[in-house]
Design a protein around this motif. Sequence first.
Motif, PDB file in Angstrom:
ATOM      1  N   HIS A   1       0.856  -1.184   0.000  1.00 16.58           N
ATOM      2  CA  HIS A   1       0.000   0.000   0.000  1.00 16.58           C
ATOM      3  C   HIS A   1       0.891   1.233   0.000  1.00 16.58           C
ATOM      4  O   HIS A   1       1.656   1.462   0.927  1.00 16.58           O
ATOM      5  CB  HIS A   1      -0.896  -0.002   1.220  1.00 16.58           C
ATOM      6  N   VAL A   2       0.790   2.055  -1.041  1.00 17.60           N
ATOM      7  CA  VAL A   2       1.611   3.247  -1.170  1.00 17.60           C
ATOM      8  C   VAL A   2       1.048   4.373  -0.315  1.00 17.60           C
ATOM      9  O   VAL A   2      -0.155   4.652  -0.362  1.00 17.60           O
ATOM     10  CB  VAL A   2       1.689   3.706  -2.641  1.00 17.60           C
ATOM     11  N   GLN A   3       1.907   5.005   0.449  1.00 14.66           N
ATOM     12  CA  GLN A   3       1.514   6.161   1.242  1.00 14.66           C
ATOM     13  C   GLN A   3       2.450   7.314   0.946  1.00 14.66           C
ATOM     14  O   GLN A   3       3.672   7.142   0.911  1.00 14.66           O
ATOM     15  CB  GLN A   3       1.547   5.827   2.728  1.00 14.66           C
ATOM     16  N   LEU A   4       1.877   8.493   0.731  1.00 10.17           N
ATOM     17  CA  LEU A   4       2.630   9.691   0.420  1.00 10.17           C
ATOM     18  C   LEU A   4       2.270  10.791   1.412  1.00 10.17           C
ATOM     19  O   LEU A   4       1.091  11.022   1.676  1.00 10.17           O
ATOM     20  CB  LEU A   4       2.321  10.167  -0.999  1.00 10.17           C
ATOM     21  N   VAL A   5       3.285  11.471   1.936  1.00 10.78           N
ATOM     22  CA  VAL A   5       3.062  12.548   2.898  1.00 10.78           C
ATOM     23  C   VAL A   5       3.909  13.744   2.485  1.00 10.78           C
ATOM     24  O   VAL A   5       5.138  13.653   2.412  1.00 10.78           O
ATOM     25  CB  VAL A   5       3.423  12.121   4.326  1.00 10.78           C
ATOM     26  N   GLU A   6       3.242  14.875   2.252  1.00  5.41           N
ATOM     27  CA  GLU A   6       3.934  16.091   1.870  1.00  5.41           C
ATOM     28  C   GLU A   6       4.283  16.929   3.091  1.00  5.41           C
ATOM     29  O   GLU A   6       3.588  16.874   4.121  1.00  5.41           O
ATOM     30  CB  GLU A   6       3.063  16.946   0.942  1.00  5.41           C
ATOM     31  N   SER A   7       5.334  17.730   2.944  1.00  2.00           N
ATOM     32  CA  SER A   7       5.708  18.687   3.988  1.00  2.00           C
ATOM     33  C   SER A   7       6.458  19.837   3.329  1.00  2.00           C
ATOM     34  O   SER A   7       6.893  19.732   2.176  1.00  2.00           O
ATOM     35  CB  SER A   7       6.570  18.021   5.063  1.00  2.00           C
ATOM     36  N   GLY A   8       6.605  20.930   4.072  1.00  2.00           N
ATOM     37  CA  GLY A   8       7.404  22.054   3.595  1.00  2.00           C
ATOM     38  C   GLY A   8       6.609  23.238   3.101  1.00  2.00           C
ATOM     39  O   GLY A   8       7.199  24.262   2.722  1.00  2.00           O
ATOM     40  N   GLY A   9       5.297  23.137   3.080  1.00  2.00           N
ATOM     41  CA  GLY A   9       4.501  24.271   2.653  1.00  2.00           C
ATOM     42  C   GLY A   9       4.539  25.399   3.677  1.00  2.00           C
ATOM     43  O   GLY A   9       5.060  25.242   4.781  1.00  2.00           O
ATOM     44  N   GLY A  10       3.988  26.547   3.289  1.00  2.00           N
ATOM     45  CA  GLY A  10       3.951  27.675   4.204  1.00  2.00           C
ATOM     46  C   GLY A  10       3.642  28.951   3.463  1.00  2.00           C
ATOM     47  O   GLY A  10       3.194  28.935   2.320  1.00  2.00           O
ATOM     48  N   SER A  25       6.220   5.628   1.174  1.00  2.00           N
ATOM     49  CA  SER A  25       6.440   4.294   1.724  1.00  2.00           C
ATOM     50  C   SER A  25       5.520   3.302   1.031  1.00  2.00           C
ATOM     51  O   SER A  25       4.542   3.678   0.396  1.00  2.00           O
ATOM     52  CB  SER A  25       6.187   4.278   3.233  1.00  2.00           C
ATOM     53  N   GLY A  26       5.869   2.018   1.134  1.00  2.00           N
ATOM     54  CA  GLY A  26       5.001   0.972   0.604  1.00  2.00           C
ATOM     55  C   GLY A  26       5.243   0.611  -0.839  1.00  2.00           C
ATOM     56  O   GLY A  26       4.456  -0.118  -1.438  1.00  2.00           O
ATOM     57  N   TYR A  27       6.345   1.104  -1.430  1.00  2.00           N
ATOM     58  CA  TYR A  27       6.633   0.743  -2.813  1.00  2.00           C
ATOM     59  C   TYR A  27       8.126   0.912  -3.050  1.00  2.00           C
ATOM     60  O   TYR A  27       8.832   1.542  -2.267  1.00  2.00           O
ATOM     61  CB  TYR A  27       5.853   1.633  -3.783  1.00  2.00           C
ATOM     62  N   THR A  28       8.584   0.397  -4.179  1.00  2.00           N
ATOM     63  CA  THR A  28       9.974   0.595  -4.559  1.00  2.00           C
ATOM     64  C   THR A  28      10.065   1.773  -5.509  1.00  2.00           C
ATOM     65  O   THR A  28       9.223   1.962  -6.375  1.00  2.00           O
ATOM     66  CB  THR A  28      10.559  -0.652  -5.240  1.00  2.00           C
ATOM     67  N   HIS A  29      11.100   2.602  -5.334  1.00  2.00           N
ATOM     68  CA  HIS A  29      11.187   3.867  -6.031  1.00  2.00           C
ATOM     69  C   HIS A  29      11.269   3.712  -7.539  1.00  2.00           C
ATOM     70  O   HIS A  29      11.005   4.651  -8.274  1.00  2.00           O
ATOM     71  CB  HIS A  29      12.420   4.649  -5.546  1.00  2.00           C
ATOM     72  N   ASP A  30      11.639   2.540  -8.010  1.00  2.00           N
ATOM     73  CA  ASP A  30      11.832   2.369  -9.450  1.00  2.00           C
ATOM     74  C   ASP A  30      10.575   1.873 -10.156  1.00  2.00           C
ATOM     75  O   ASP A  30      10.645   1.426 -11.296  1.00  2.00           O
ATOM     76  CB  ASP A  30      12.994   1.423  -9.710  1.00  2.00           C
ATOM     77  N   ARG A  31       9.438   1.972  -9.513  1.00  2.00           N
ATOM     78  CA  ARG A  31       8.207   1.459 -10.124  1.00  2.00           C
ATOM     79  C   ARG A  31       7.239   2.546 -10.542  1.00  2.00           C
ATOM     80  O   ARG A  31       6.301   2.271 -11.278  1.00  2.00           O
ATOM     81  CB  ARG A  31       7.507   0.521  -9.144  1.00  2.00           C
ATOM     82  N   TYR A  32       7.425   3.772 -10.054  1.00  2.00           N
ATOM     83  CA  TYR A  32       6.430   4.791 -10.315  1.00  2.00           C
ATOM     84  C   TYR A  32       7.050   6.092 -10.804  1.00  2.00           C
ATOM     85  O   TYR A  32       8.152   6.466 -10.418  1.00  2.00           O
ATOM     86  CB  TYR A  32       5.635   5.099  -9.049  1.00  2.00           C
ATOM     87  N   CYS A  33       6.286   6.777 -11.634  1.00  2.00           N
ATOM     88  CA  CYS A  33       6.581   8.153 -11.971  1.00  2.00           C
ATOM     89  C   CYS A  33       6.050   9.011 -10.817  1.00  2.00           C
ATOM     90  O   CYS A  33       4.927   8.789 -10.339  1.00  2.00           O
ATOM     91  CB  CYS A  33       5.866   8.513 -13.273  1.00  2.00           C
ATOM     92  N   MET A  34       6.850   9.935 -10.332  1.00  2.00           N
ATOM     93  CA  MET A  34       6.449  10.793  -9.219  1.00  2.00           C
ATOM     94  C   MET A  34       6.194  12.200  -9.722  1.00  2.00           C
ATOM     95  O   MET A  34       6.912  12.694 -10.591  1.00  2.00           O
ATOM     96  CB  MET A  34       7.536  10.821  -8.145  1.00  2.00           C
ATOM     97  N   ALA A  35       5.188  12.831  -9.170  1.00  2.00           N
ATOM     98  CA  ALA A  35       4.834  14.158  -9.660  1.00  2.00           C
ATOM     99  C   ALA A  35       4.300  15.035  -8.542  1.00  2.00           C
ATOM    100  O   ALA A  35       3.918  14.559  -7.475  1.00  2.00           O
ATOM    101  CB  ALA A  35       3.786  14.040 -10.766  1.00  2.00           C
ATOM    102  N   TYR A  89       0.181  18.787  -4.006  1.00  2.00           N
ATOM    103  CA  TYR A  89       0.055  17.354  -3.758  1.00  2.00           C
ATOM    104  C   TYR A  89       1.175  16.579  -4.426  1.00  2.00           C
ATOM    105  O   TYR A  89       1.525  16.847  -5.582  1.00  2.00           O
ATOM    106  CB  TYR A  89      -1.265  16.826  -4.306  1.00  2.00           C
ATOM    107  N   CYS A  90       1.688  15.609  -3.714  1.00  2.00           N
ATOM    108  CA  CYS A  90       2.624  14.651  -4.269  1.00  2.00           C
ATOM    109  C   CYS A  90       1.811  13.450  -4.761  1.00  2.00           C
ATOM    110  O   CYS A  90       0.817  13.070  -4.128  1.00  2.00           O
ATOM    111  CB  CYS A  90       3.606  14.224  -3.177  1.00  2.00           C
ATOM    112  N   ALA A  91       2.230  12.862  -5.896  1.00  2.00           N
ATOM    113  CA  ALA A  91       1.478  11.751  -6.463  1.00  2.00           C
ATOM    114  C   ALA A  91       2.417  10.739  -7.102  1.00  2.00           C
ATOM    115  O   ALA A  91       3.515  11.089  -7.562  1.00  2.00           O
ATOM    116  CB  ALA A  91       0.486  12.263  -7.498  1.00  2.00           C
ATOM    117  N   ALA A  92       1.974   9.485  -7.147  1.00  2.00           N
ATOM    118  CA  ALA A  92       2.720   8.409  -7.792  1.00  2.00           C
ATOM    119  C   ALA A  92       1.842   7.761  -8.849  1.00  2.00           C
ATOM    120  O   ALA A  92       0.665   7.477  -8.591  1.00  2.00           O
ATOM    121  CB  ALA A  92       3.165   7.376  -6.767  1.00  2.00           C
ATOM    122  N   GLY A  93       2.399   7.502 -10.030  1.00  2.00           N
ATOM    123  CA  GLY A  93       1.595   6.941 -11.094  1.00  2.00           C
ATOM    124  C   GLY A  93       2.419   6.237 -12.146  1.00  2.00           C
ATOM    125  O   GLY A  93       3.646   6.147 -12.037  1.00  2.00           O
TER     126      GLY A  93
END
Length: 118
Positions: A1-10, A25-35, A89-93
Amino acid sequence: HVQLVESGGGSVQAGGSLRLSCSASGYTHDRYCMAWFRQAPGKEREGIAAIDIDGTTTYAESVKGRFTISPDKSLQMDNLKPEDSAMYYCAAGRGVDAHLLRPSGYGYWGQGTQVTVS
């Protein structure tokens, strides 16, 4: 199960900088395009930057030359403008839609972090 948590806004003044981070977390970095996407009140969600499995980056014209997405999924935002104010928003696809920065290409989303530029 992929979980994404953003931080650093303000809040920042026009011309300033922010760096957004995306903890994944919950996935390997080489499987998804991140955006990174953003959505301002009353507007559609907009894809602004993506980094593919092979390191290829894509940017929306509105942020090209000002924003940089890194392999660690962070988003460096420089020379910020009031029109950059939005929830980010951070996203994986995967797939063609992901390469084209279309929301339909992304199946995993974080909760978002607010950026306000005055």
